[in-house]
Structures are given as C-alpha cells and as structure tokens.
Scaffold this motif. Sequence first.
Motif, PDB file in Angstrom:
ATOM      1  N   SER A   1      29.645 -65.749  36.841  1.00  0.00           N
ATOM      2  CA  SER A   1      28.409 -65.386  37.521  1.00  0.00           C
ATOM      3  C   SER A   1      27.638 -63.559  37.008  1.00  0.00           C
ATOM      4  CB  SER A   1      28.927 -65.522  39.441  1.00  0.00           C
ATOM      5  OG  SER A   1      29.571 -63.783  39.707  1.00  0.00           O
ATOM      6  N   VAL A   2      26.088 -64.209  37.445  1.00  0.00           N
ATOM      7  CA  VAL A   2      25.342 -63.128  37.563  1.00  0.00           C
ATOM      8  C   VAL A   2      24.636 -62.405  38.660  1.00  0.00           C
ATOM      9  CG1 VAL A   2      23.411 -62.017  35.782  1.00  0.00           C
ATOM     10  CG2 VAL A   2      25.035 -63.790  35.039  1.00  0.00           C
ATOM     11  N   LEU A   3      24.514 -61.176  38.651  1.00  0.00           N
ATOM     12  CA  LEU A   3      23.365 -60.862  39.652  1.00  0.00           C
ATOM     13  C   LEU A   3      22.366 -60.805  39.493  1.00  0.00           C
ATOM     14  CD1 LEU A   3      24.203 -59.921  43.266  1.00  0.00           C
ATOM     15  CD2 LEU A   3      24.418 -58.031  42.454  1.00  0.00           C
ATOM     16  N   VAL A   4      21.309 -60.774  40.133  1.00  0.00           N
ATOM     17  CA  VAL A   4      19.560 -60.896  40.169  1.00  0.00           C
ATOM     18  C   VAL A   4      19.326 -60.966  41.348  1.00  0.00           C
ATOM     19  CG1 VAL A   4      19.838 -62.642  38.113  1.00  0.00           C
ATOM     20  CG2 VAL A   4      19.677 -63.882  40.124  1.00  0.00           C
ATOM     21  N   ASP A   5      17.841 -60.147  41.120  1.00  0.00           N
ATOM     22  CA  ASP A   5      17.075 -59.452  42.290  1.00  0.00           C
ATOM     23  C   ASP A   5      16.425 -60.856  42.233  1.00  0.00           C
ATOM     24  OD1 ASP A   5      15.110 -59.819  40.751  1.00  0.00           O
ATOM     25  OD2 ASP A   5      15.100 -57.767  39.884  1.00  0.00           O
ATOM     26  N   ALA A   6      15.612 -60.344  43.914  1.00  0.00           N
ATOM     27  CA  ALA A   6      14.665 -61.715  44.535  1.00  0.00           C
ATOM     28  C   ALA A   6      13.522 -62.104  43.083  1.00  0.00           C
ATOM     29  CB  ALA A   6      13.742 -61.152  44.799  1.00  0.00           C
ATOM     30  N   HIS A   7      13.511 -61.481  42.084  1.00  0.00           N
ATOM     31  CA  HIS A   7      12.762 -62.100  41.149  1.00  0.00           C
ATOM     32  C   HIS A   7      13.454 -62.883  39.860  1.00  0.00           C
ATOM     33  CE1 HIS A   7       9.573 -59.677  43.211  1.00  0.00           C
ATOM     34  NE2 HIS A   7       9.961 -59.501  43.024  1.00  0.00           N
ATOM     35  N   GLY A   8      14.567 -62.942  40.005  1.00  0.00           N
ATOM     36  CA  GLY A   8      15.449 -63.199  39.025  1.00  0.00           C
ATOM     37  C   GLY A   8      16.280 -62.456  38.339  1.00  0.00           C
ATOM     38  N   ALA A   9      15.584 -61.090  37.662  1.00  0.00           N
ATOM     39  CA  ALA A   9      16.051 -60.343  36.891  1.00  0.00           C
ATOM     40  C   ALA A   9      17.986 -59.913  36.904  1.00  0.00           C
ATOM     41  CB  ALA A   9      14.709 -59.178  36.978  1.00  0.00           C
ATOM     42  N   VAL A  10      17.930 -59.523  35.663  1.00  0.00           N
ATOM     43  CA  VAL A  10      19.582 -59.171  36.294  1.00  0.00           C
ATOM     44  C   VAL A  10      19.401 -57.837  36.788  1.00  0.00           C
ATOM     45  CG1 VAL A  10      21.385 -58.428  34.839  1.00  0.00           C
ATOM     46  CG2 VAL A  10      20.740 -60.760  34.500  1.00  0.00           C
ATOM     47  N   VAL A  11      20.453 -57.552  37.598  1.00  0.00           N
ATOM     48  CA  VAL A  11      20.843 -56.348  38.166  1.00  0.00           C
ATOM     49  C   VAL A  11      20.710 -55.698  37.180  1.00  0.00           C
ATOM     50  CG1 VAL A  11      21.837 -54.443  39.922  1.00  0.00           C
ATOM     51  CG2 VAL A  11      20.660 -56.976  40.593  1.00  0.00           C
ATOM     52  N   PRO A  12      20.273 -53.776  36.979  1.00  0.00           N
ATOM     53  CA  PRO A  12      20.469 -53.049  36.137  1.00  0.00           C
ATOM     54  C   PRO A  12      21.747 -52.506  36.510  1.00  0.00           C
ATOM     55  CG  PRO A  12      18.860 -52.118  37.113  1.00  0.00           C
ATOM     56  CD  PRO A  12      19.132 -53.517  37.799  1.00  0.00           C
ATOM     57  N   ASP A  13      22.213 -51.639  36.060  1.00  0.00           N
ATOM     58  CA  ASP A  13      23.801 -50.869  35.929  1.00  0.00           C
ATOM     59  C   ASP A  13      23.383 -49.607  36.783  1.00  0.00           C
ATOM     60  OD1 ASP A  13      25.269 -52.566  34.466  1.00  0.00           O
ATOM     61  OD2 ASP A  13      25.070 -51.342  32.763  1.00  0.00           O
ATOM     62  N   VAL A  14      24.409 -49.834  38.420  1.00  0.00           N
ATOM     63  CA  VAL A  14      24.820 -49.044  38.750  1.00  0.00           C
ATOM     64  C   VAL A  14      25.005 -47.770  38.967  1.00  0.00           C
ATOM     65  CG1 VAL A  14      25.387 -47.810  41.488  1.00  0.00           C
ATOM     66  CG2 VAL A  14      24.484 -50.472  40.970  1.00  0.00           C
ATOM     67  N   VAL A  15      24.883 -46.142  38.588  1.00  0.00           N
ATOM     68  CA  VAL A  15      24.980 -45.110  37.466  1.00  0.00           C
ATOM     69  C   VAL A  15      25.079 -43.846  38.443  1.00  0.00           C
ATOM     70  CG1 VAL A  15      24.593 -43.908  35.446  1.00  0.00           C
ATOM     71  CG2 VAL A  15      25.054 -46.637  34.901  1.00  0.00           C
ATOM     72  N   PRO A  16      26.046 -43.345  38.995  1.00  0.00           N
ATOM     73  CA  PRO A  16      25.332 -42.368  39.443  1.00  0.00           C
ATOM     74  C   PRO A  16      24.927 -40.895  39.214  1.00  0.00           C
ATOM     75  CG  PRO A  16      27.702 -42.370  39.269  1.00  0.00           C
ATOM     76  CD  PRO A  16      26.981 -43.551  38.596  1.00  0.00           C
ATOM     77  N   ALA A  17      23.919 -40.424  39.297  1.00  0.00           N
ATOM     78  CA  ALA A  17      22.962 -39.352  38.611  1.00  0.00           C
ATOM     79  C   ALA A  17      22.530 -38.473  39.932  1.00  0.00           C
ATOM     80  CB  ALA A  17      21.186 -40.399  38.732  1.00  0.00           C
ATOM     81  N   ALA A  18      22.618 -37.049  39.505  1.00  0.00           N
ATOM     82  CA  ALA A  18      22.657 -35.506  39.929  1.00  0.00           C
ATOM     83  C   ALA A  18      21.580 -35.512  40.193  1.00  0.00           C
ATOM     84  CB  ALA A  18      22.719 -34.205  38.824  1.00  0.00           C
ATOM     85  N   ALA A  19      21.174 -34.653  40.746  1.00  0.00           N
ATOM     86  CA  ALA A  19      19.420 -34.502  41.525  1.00  0.00           C
ATOM     87  C   ALA A  19      18.374 -34.195  40.999  1.00  0.00           C
ATOM     88  CB  ALA A  19      19.873 -33.448  42.133  1.00  0.00           C
ATOM     89  N   ASP A  20      19.010 -34.223  39.264  1.00  0.00           N
ATOM     90  CA  ASP A  20      18.083 -33.649  38.138  1.00  0.00           C
ATOM     91  C   ASP A  20      17.669 -35.242  37.641  1.00  0.00           C
ATOM     92  OD1 ASP A  20      20.413 -33.936  36.359  1.00  0.00           O
ATOM     93  OD2 ASP A  20      19.682 -32.052  35.847  1.00  0.00           O
ATOM     94  N   GLY A  21      18.890 -36.178  38.038  1.00  0.00           N
ATOM     95  CA  GLY A  21      18.813 -37.106  37.633  1.00  0.00           C
ATOM     96  C   GLY A  21      19.714 -38.158  35.943  1.00  0.00           C
ATOM     97  N   THR A  22      20.325 -36.774  35.333  1.00  0.00           N
ATOM     98  CA  THR A  22      21.452 -36.431  34.435  1.00  0.00           C
ATOM     99  C   THR A  22      22.685 -37.121  34.959  1.00  0.00           C
ATOM    100  OG1 THR A  22      22.174 -34.358  35.066  1.00  0.00           O
ATOM    101  CG2 THR A  22      20.726 -34.150  33.475  1.00  0.00           C
ATOM    102  N   THR A  23      22.810 -38.602  34.516  1.00  0.00           N
ATOM    103  CA  THR A  23      24.300 -39.135  34.323  1.00  0.00           C
ATOM    104  C   THR A  23      24.759 -38.064  35.034  1.00  0.00           C
ATOM    105  OG1 THR A  23      23.197 -40.667  33.741  1.00  0.00           O
ATOM    106  CG2 THR A  23      25.436 -41.003  33.351  1.00  0.00           C
ATOM    107  N   LEU A  24      26.177 -39.036  35.925  1.00  0.00           N
ATOM    108  CA  LEU A  24      27.320 -38.190  36.090  1.00  0.00           C
ATOM    109  C   LEU A  24      28.409 -38.928  35.915  1.00  0.00           C
ATOM    110  CD1 LEU A  24      26.516 -37.022  39.922  1.00  0.00           C
ATOM    111  CD2 LEU A  24      26.346 -35.734  37.935  1.00  0.00           C
ATOM    112  N   THR A  25      29.813 -38.194  35.650  1.00  0.00           N
ATOM    113  CA  THR A  25      30.999 -38.765  34.984  1.00  0.00           C
ATOM    114  C   THR A  25      32.286 -37.748  35.775  1.00  0.00           C
ATOM    115  OG1 THR A  25      31.328 -37.774  32.974  1.00  0.00           O
ATOM    116  CG2 THR A  25      29.546 -39.735  32.482  1.00  0.00           C
ATOM    117  N   SER A  26      33.057 -39.081  35.231  1.00  0.00           N
ATOM    118  CA  SER A  26      34.038 -38.417  35.874  1.00  0.00           C
ATOM    119  C   SER A  26      34.874 -36.535  35.113  1.00  0.00           C
ATOM    120  CB  SER A  26      35.752 -39.447  35.735  1.00  0.00           C
ATOM    121  OG  SER A  26      35.843 -39.662  34.795  1.00  0.00           O
TER     122      SER A  26
END
Length: 149
Positions: free
Chosen positions: A114-139
């Motif tokens: 199955s695929v998760l899509v938004d109200a317009h049928g577009a695939v939901v983008p990856d959820v990625v944790p981000a710092a306050a400045d927008g940089t990607t956070l990892t473990s």
Amino acid sequence: MEDVVEASWTDPECPVARAADLVGDRWSLLIIRDAMDGARSFTDFQQRTGIARNILTDRLRKLTAHGLLEHVEAPTGKRRRYALTDAGKDLFPVVVTLRQWGERHAFEPGEPRSVLVDAHGAVVPDVVPAAADGTTLTSDTTSVLKAPS
C-alpha cells in the motif's frame, strides 16, 4: 493518561520505553493505524486486522484507558464507537515514519504494498527529523540527556 497510573514502566525515565509500554505491541499500533484510516467500531477493527476478539477487547480497553481512543456516540446510538483523541492523533507522524521504514526495509524490490498519499494523491514525502536550522538529524548527531537523579 493523567488518570491512569502504570504499575510498572519498563524504564520509568525514558519516553521511548513509556511509549512502547503504551502502544508498542503490534495490535495496538494496528488499531491506531486503522483508527487513522476510518475504523470506528469493534467490528471494523476486527475485520481489518483479523485480531482475536478477546485481544481486541483488551487492546481497545487499554488504548481507551490511556487516553489514545475515546468512546463516542454512534449515529444510531446502539453501539459504542471509537475515535482517536488528540493524543492518539499525535501518533500520526510515528505511524508514518514506521510505515516509511517498512517501505524501505520490510519489502523486497517490486513487492506490492500500500502507499500513503495526501489529499491530492501525491505520495507523502519521507518524515525526517530536523534541527531548528533545518539540518537533518540522525542518531549520530543527537544524544539523550538523562533525567536528573
């Protein structure tokens, strides 16, 4: 959840452990997933998951007691229905992230899913944790500050 006291938390000071204690078993997460997808009745949950009735009864009772689901009046007034509370709805990013992890790691290439899509049928983008400045956070770029003893 304020009215519910958990007798024995797996790790009382860890938010991940407490969350796992509340929704970490497969059935609870699938019930929450299905509630997000419109399931409202005992029968809805039972048919969608195939869960045994006694286990479903237990999980619905637990999720309701912990404030993730609530009883609501059915349009007919004859049967109890369930709805996500705000706390239950707050699990949406968790379910999406778990889904996306499953898409990457639990399927063989080309295997149907199955695929998760938004109200317009577009695939939901990856959820990625981000710092306050927008940089990607990892473990590798975060750490846990333990609660003071």
